[in-house]
Scaffold this motif. Structure first.
Motif, PDB file in Angstrom:
ATOM      1  N   GLN A 165       0.616  -1.075  -0.176  1.00 39.11           N
ATOM      2  CA  GLN A 165      -0.276  -0.077   0.068  1.00 39.11           C
ATOM      3  C   GLN A 165       0.728   1.315   0.248  1.00 39.11           C
ATOM      4  O   GLN A 165       1.819   1.134   0.591  1.00 39.11           O
ATOM      5  N   LEU A 166       0.626   2.340  -0.675  1.00 42.67           N
ATOM      6  CA  LEU A 166       1.113   3.659  -0.755  1.00 42.67           C
ATOM      7  C   LEU A 166       0.512   4.428   0.001  1.00 42.67           C
ATOM      8  O   LEU A 166      -0.738   4.589   0.199  1.00 42.67           O
ATOM      9  N   TYR A 167       1.287   5.237   0.984  1.00 43.51           N
ATOM     10  CA  TYR A 167       0.688   6.177   1.891  1.00 43.51           C
ATOM     11  C   TYR A 167       1.354   7.581   1.687  1.00 43.51           C
ATOM     12  O   TYR A 167       2.790   7.469   1.430  1.00 43.51           O
ATOM     13  N   VAL A 168       0.758   8.654   1.730  1.00 41.98           N
ATOM     14  CA  VAL A 168       1.364   9.977   1.715  1.00 41.98           C
ATOM     15  C   VAL A 168       1.390  10.385   3.026  1.00 41.98           C
ATOM     16  O   VAL A 168       0.309  10.566   3.738  1.00 41.98           O
ATOM     17  N   ILE A 169       2.370  10.778   3.508  1.00 42.13           N
ATOM     18  CA  ILE A 169       2.744  11.366   5.153  1.00 42.13           C
ATOM     19  C   ILE A 169       2.816  12.740   4.669  1.00 42.13           C
ATOM     20  O   ILE A 169       2.920  13.375   3.671  1.00 42.13           O
ATOM     21  N   ARG A 212       4.064  16.570   4.658  1.00 41.72           N
ATOM     22  CA  ARG A 212       5.081  17.204   3.538  1.00 41.72           C
ATOM     23  C   ARG A 212       4.892  16.655   2.427  1.00 41.72           C
ATOM     24  O   ARG A 212       5.714  16.613   1.476  1.00 41.72           O
ATOM     25  N   GLY A 213       4.061  15.586   1.929  1.00 36.15           N
ATOM     26  CA  GLY A 213       3.766  15.124   0.578  1.00 36.15           C
ATOM     27  C   GLY A 213       4.740  13.809   0.276  1.00 36.15           C
ATOM     28  O   GLY A 213       4.967  13.346  -0.694  1.00 36.15           O
ATOM     29  N   LYS A 214       5.581  13.463   1.517  1.00 38.67           N
ATOM     30  CA  LYS A 214       6.302  12.243   1.249  1.00 38.67           C
ATOM     31  C   LYS A 214       5.396  11.032   1.224  1.00 38.67           C
ATOM     32  O   LYS A 214       4.648  10.924   1.910  1.00 38.67           O
ATOM     33  N   ARG A 215       5.999  10.064   0.327  1.00 37.47           N
ATOM     34  CA  ARG A 215       5.476   8.858   0.110  1.00 37.47           C
ATOM     35  C   ARG A 215       6.064   7.892   0.918  1.00 37.47           C
ATOM     36  O   ARG A 215       7.119   7.786   0.684  1.00 37.47           O
ATOM     37  N   VAL A 216       5.485   6.859   1.288  1.00 38.61           N
ATOM     38  CA  VAL A 216       6.022   5.582   1.692  1.00 38.61           C
ATOM     39  C   VAL A 216       5.161   4.296   1.356  1.00 38.61           C
ATOM     40  O   VAL A 216       4.008   4.549   1.099  1.00 38.61           O
ATOM     41  N   THR A 217       5.776   3.064   1.108  1.00 37.72           N
ATOM     42  CA  THR A 217       5.331   1.829   0.761  1.00 37.72           C
ATOM     43  C   THR A 217       5.189   1.178   2.002  1.00 37.72           C
ATOM     44  O   THR A 217       6.221   0.850   2.563  1.00 37.72           O
ATOM     45  N   ASN A 218       3.862   0.547   2.262  1.00 32.74           N
ATOM     46  CA  ASN A 218       3.692  -0.219   3.432  1.00 32.74           C
ATOM     47  C   ASN A 218       3.478  -1.602   3.103  1.00 32.74           C
ATOM     48  O   ASN A 218       2.485  -1.732   1.988  1.00 32.74           O
ATOM     49  N   ILE A 219       4.074  -2.741   3.852  1.00 37.31           N
ATOM     50  CA  ILE A 219       3.805  -4.025   3.051  1.00 37.31           C
ATOM     51  C   ILE A 219       3.582  -4.796   4.384  1.00 37.31           C
ATOM     52  O   ILE A 219       4.102  -4.639   5.431  1.00 37.31           O
ATOM     53  N   LYS A 220       2.187  -5.135   4.457  1.00 38.68           N
ATOM     54  CA  LYS A 220       1.895  -5.891   5.700  1.00 38.68           C
ATOM     55  C   LYS A 220       1.184  -7.262   5.362  1.00 38.68           C
ATOM     56  O   LYS A 220       0.688  -7.753   4.222  1.00 38.68           O
ATOM     57  N   GLY A 221       1.106  -8.306   6.400  1.00 36.97           N
ATOM     58  CA  GLY A 221       0.429  -9.472   6.119  1.00 36.97           C
ATOM     59  C   GLY A 221       1.526 -10.610   6.344  1.00 36.97           C
ATOM     60  O   GLY A 221       0.951 -12.028   6.380  1.00 36.97           O
ATOM     61  N   LEU A 269       8.771   1.175   3.535  1.00 35.45           N
ATOM     62  CA  LEU A 269       9.793   1.739   2.721  1.00 35.45           C
ATOM     63  C   LEU A 269       9.662   3.061   2.374  1.00 35.45           C
ATOM     64  O   LEU A 269       8.522   3.550   1.991  1.00 35.45           O
ATOM     65  N   GLN A 270      10.740   3.738   2.545  1.00 35.31           N
ATOM     66  CA  GLN A 270      10.693   5.359   1.951  1.00 35.31           C
ATOM     67  C   GLN A 270      10.655   5.285   0.273  1.00 35.31           C
ATOM     68  O   GLN A 270      11.409   4.883  -0.349  1.00 35.31           O
TER      69      GLN A 270
END
Length: 120
Positions: free
Chosen positions: A49-53, A55-64, A95-96
């Motif tokens: 999943q992609l999240y925007v945190i 100041r517009g920075k993006r992180v990729t979350n991997i769960k499961g 991941l950043q």
């Protein structure tokens, strides 16, 4: 009603070595716990999943992931392969940057099926 002593005594069962079953005999290479882990891995559902945190920075979350050690080793390999920073905490790899397609390709090369990976 009269019961004789011979009726009360229990006779010892006759056992032979060839019919004997050892209670703690080693079955084969796969123990019950190993089989359960393998079944869990077959039914695992990984969400990328992609999240925007801030100041517009993006992180990729991997769960499961179910196994903490395996998750940490995959996180280490992912960070090294992609060349990005990140962490593995609380059952989730972070991941950043936006690396959804690279993570999917990496997991496919590691043996996970396409059906078990959901990209959001």
């Amino acid at each position: 009603m009269v019961i004789s002593i011979s009726e009360i005594k229990k006779e010892k069962p006759v056992s032979s070595k060839k019919n004997r079953i050892e209670p703690f005999a080693v079955a084969d290479e796969n123990s019950f716990d190993d089989l359960l882990k393998k079944l869990d891995e077959d039914e695992i559902k990984i969400i990328v999943q992609l999240y925007v945190i801030k100041r517009g920075k993006r992180v990729t979350n991997i769960k499961g992931f179910t196994d903490q050690e395996k998750m940490e080793s995959i996180a280490h390999e992912l960070k090294k392969t992609i060349g990005t920073g990140g962490t593995a905490k609380n059952g989730m790899i972070v991941l950043q940057g936006d690396h959804r397609s690279k993570v999917t390709e990496f997991l496919l090369t590691k043996g996970y099926s396409r059906e078990s990976i959901e990209v959001i």
